[in-house]
Scaffold this active site. Sequence first.
Site, PDB file in Angstrom:
ATOM      1  N   GLU A  33       0.837  -1.208   0.000  1.00  0.00           N
ATOM      2  CA  GLU A  33       0.000   0.000   0.000  1.00  0.00           C
ATOM      3  C   GLU A  33       0.871   1.258   0.000  1.00  0.00           C
ATOM      4  O   GLU A  33       0.484   2.295  -0.544  1.00  0.00           O
ATOM      5  CB  GLU A  33      -0.889   0.015   1.256  1.00  0.00           C
ATOM      6  CG  GLU A  33      -1.883  -1.127   1.361  1.00  0.00           C
ATOM      7  CD  GLU A  33      -2.421  -1.323   2.773  1.00  0.00           C
ATOM      8  OE1 GLU A  33      -3.448  -1.990   2.910  1.00  0.00           O
ATOM      9  OE2 GLU A  33      -1.824  -0.820   3.757  1.00  0.00           O
ATOM     10  N   ASP A 222     -12.111  -6.360  -0.242  1.00  0.00           N
ATOM     11  CA  ASP A 222     -12.895  -7.602  -0.143  1.00  0.00           C
ATOM     12  C   ASP A 222     -14.253  -7.306   0.466  1.00  0.00           C
ATOM     13  O   ASP A 222     -14.400  -6.382   1.263  1.00  0.00           O
ATOM     14  CB  ASP A 222     -12.151  -8.637   0.703  1.00  0.00           C
ATOM     15  CG  ASP A 222     -11.656  -8.059   2.025  1.00  0.00           C
ATOM     16  OD1 ASP A 222     -10.555  -7.483   2.039  1.00  0.00           O
ATOM     17  OD2 ASP A 222     -12.393  -8.152   3.031  1.00  0.00           O
TER      18      ASP A 222
HETATM   19  N1  SAH Z   1      -2.484 -11.796   3.770  1.00  0.00           N
HETATM   20  C1  SAH Z   1      -2.087 -10.420   3.824  1.00  0.00           C
HETATM   21  C2  SAH Z   1      -2.242  -9.947   5.235  1.00  0.00           C
HETATM   22  C3  SAH Z   1      -2.668  -8.557   5.330  1.00  0.00           C
HETATM   23  S1  SAH Z   1      -3.770  -8.320   6.631  1.00  0.00           S
HETATM   24  C4  SAH Z   1      -0.722 -10.270   3.228  1.00  0.00           C
HETATM   25  O1  SAH Z   1      -0.457 -10.926   2.286  1.00  0.00           O
HETATM   26  O2  SAH Z   1       0.144  -9.494   3.676  1.00  0.00           O
HETATM   27  C5  SAH Z   1      -4.922  -7.233   5.919  1.00  0.00           C
HETATM   28  C6  SAH Z   1      -4.552  -5.777   5.854  1.00  0.00           C
HETATM   29  O3  SAH Z   1      -5.534  -5.173   5.039  1.00  0.00           O
HETATM   30  C7  SAH Z   1      -4.640  -5.055   7.190  1.00  0.00           C
HETATM   31  O4  SAH Z   1      -3.705  -4.005   7.229  1.00  0.00           O
HETATM   32  C8  SAH Z   1      -6.087  -4.543   7.247  1.00  0.00           C
HETATM   33  O5  SAH Z   1      -6.206  -3.250   7.794  1.00  0.00           O
HETATM   34  C9  SAH Z   1      -6.556  -4.534   5.800  1.00  0.00           C
HETATM   35  N2  SAH Z   1      -7.804  -5.308   5.504  1.00  0.00           N
HETATM   36  C10 SAH Z   1      -8.247  -5.533   4.244  1.00  0.00           C
HETATM   37  N3  SAH Z   1      -9.383  -6.263   4.266  1.00  0.00           N
HETATM   38  C11 SAH Z   1      -9.687  -6.495   5.563  1.00  0.00           C
HETATM   39  C12 SAH Z   1     -10.746  -7.203   6.229  1.00  0.00           C
HETATM   40  N4  SAH Z   1     -11.712  -7.803   5.561  1.00  0.00           N
HETATM   41  N5  SAH Z   1     -10.722  -7.263   7.574  1.00  0.00           N
HETATM   42  C13 SAH Z   1      -9.736  -6.662   8.264  1.00  0.00           C
HETATM   43  N6  SAH Z   1      -8.709  -5.996   7.689  1.00  0.00           N
HETATM   44  C14 SAH Z   1      -8.669  -5.892   6.356  1.00  0.00           C
END
Ligand code: SAH
Length: 264
Positions: A33, A222
């Site tokens: 990001e 999402d």
């Molecule tokens: N699997 C990811 C992990 C990121 S966690 C990776 O490959 O690095 C998700 C990040 O996106 C967090 O910073 C959060 O703030 C945001 N986010 C996006 N969708 C979200 C959701 N449905 N619930 C909570 N956080 C979400």
Amino acid sequence: MAPPSSSDHPAAAAVEAAGAISKVLIVIAMQTEALPLVNKFQLVEAPTDESVFPKGAPWTRFHGNYKGLHIDLVWPGKDPVLGVDSVGTVSAALVTYASIQLLKPDLIINAGTAGGFKAKGAGIGDVFLATDVAFHDRRIPIPVFDSYGIGARKTFATPNIVKELSLKVGKLSTGDSLDMSPHDESAILSNDATIKDMEGAAVAYVADMFSTPAIFVKAVTDIVDGEKPTAEEFLQNLIAVTMALDVAVTKVVDFISGKCISEL
Ligand code: SAH
């Protein structure tokens, strides 16, 4: 005359006296990001050996000047052991705390991705400005502690940004999990949230503590109340949605340039 919604906020007073906004702090959780904005604003990375942050912290800062503003962009960096982005409330609160103390921003922008609820009008790629934040995974069923756990607060109101940039508005609910347990779901419902993330309410808590106005720009990766598994949908949409986030944050920063806090 300042719009009442902005100047009424306690955080406005300190910055108000200073006139035009000069220092903006962008807090971002993930490298994916952060990097497009680093390029967009032509920021440079502060070398680790000259870091303003305490030795040992993986926090990373990029900085530079853009349209009369000094921009600091910070992200909590990679977990020192596991090598993944340090997402979530603990890292976000820590890096926000240190950045406020050391960089003294006039305004904080917490930018990032979020899950959205289609029942509340969210779609993939939509960019929201959060009007309110609260936690959904801090359950303390004792009177008053229950409200402390939820930690609901209004964000710094920016009616002119909302109007000018036609951003969507909605409430943001924050918790330390990407997925959603049934407990989280009922708490998110009672928080009346349209979007769900893992950092916003923590950044707001620290910003409020030090009377620093903070705004929350969140792009939907999402759909939480949809058919697809969250983690899969998140990864599928991350790059494209990050571009939408990048465009929105740039427009917000362009709007802020040359303005006072009460004009937002
Ligand atoms: N699997 C990811 C992990 C990121 S966690 C990776 O490959 O690095 C998700 C990040 O996106 C967090 O910073 C959060 O703030 C945001 N986010 C996006 N969708 C979200 C959701 N449905 N619930 C909570 N956080 C979400």
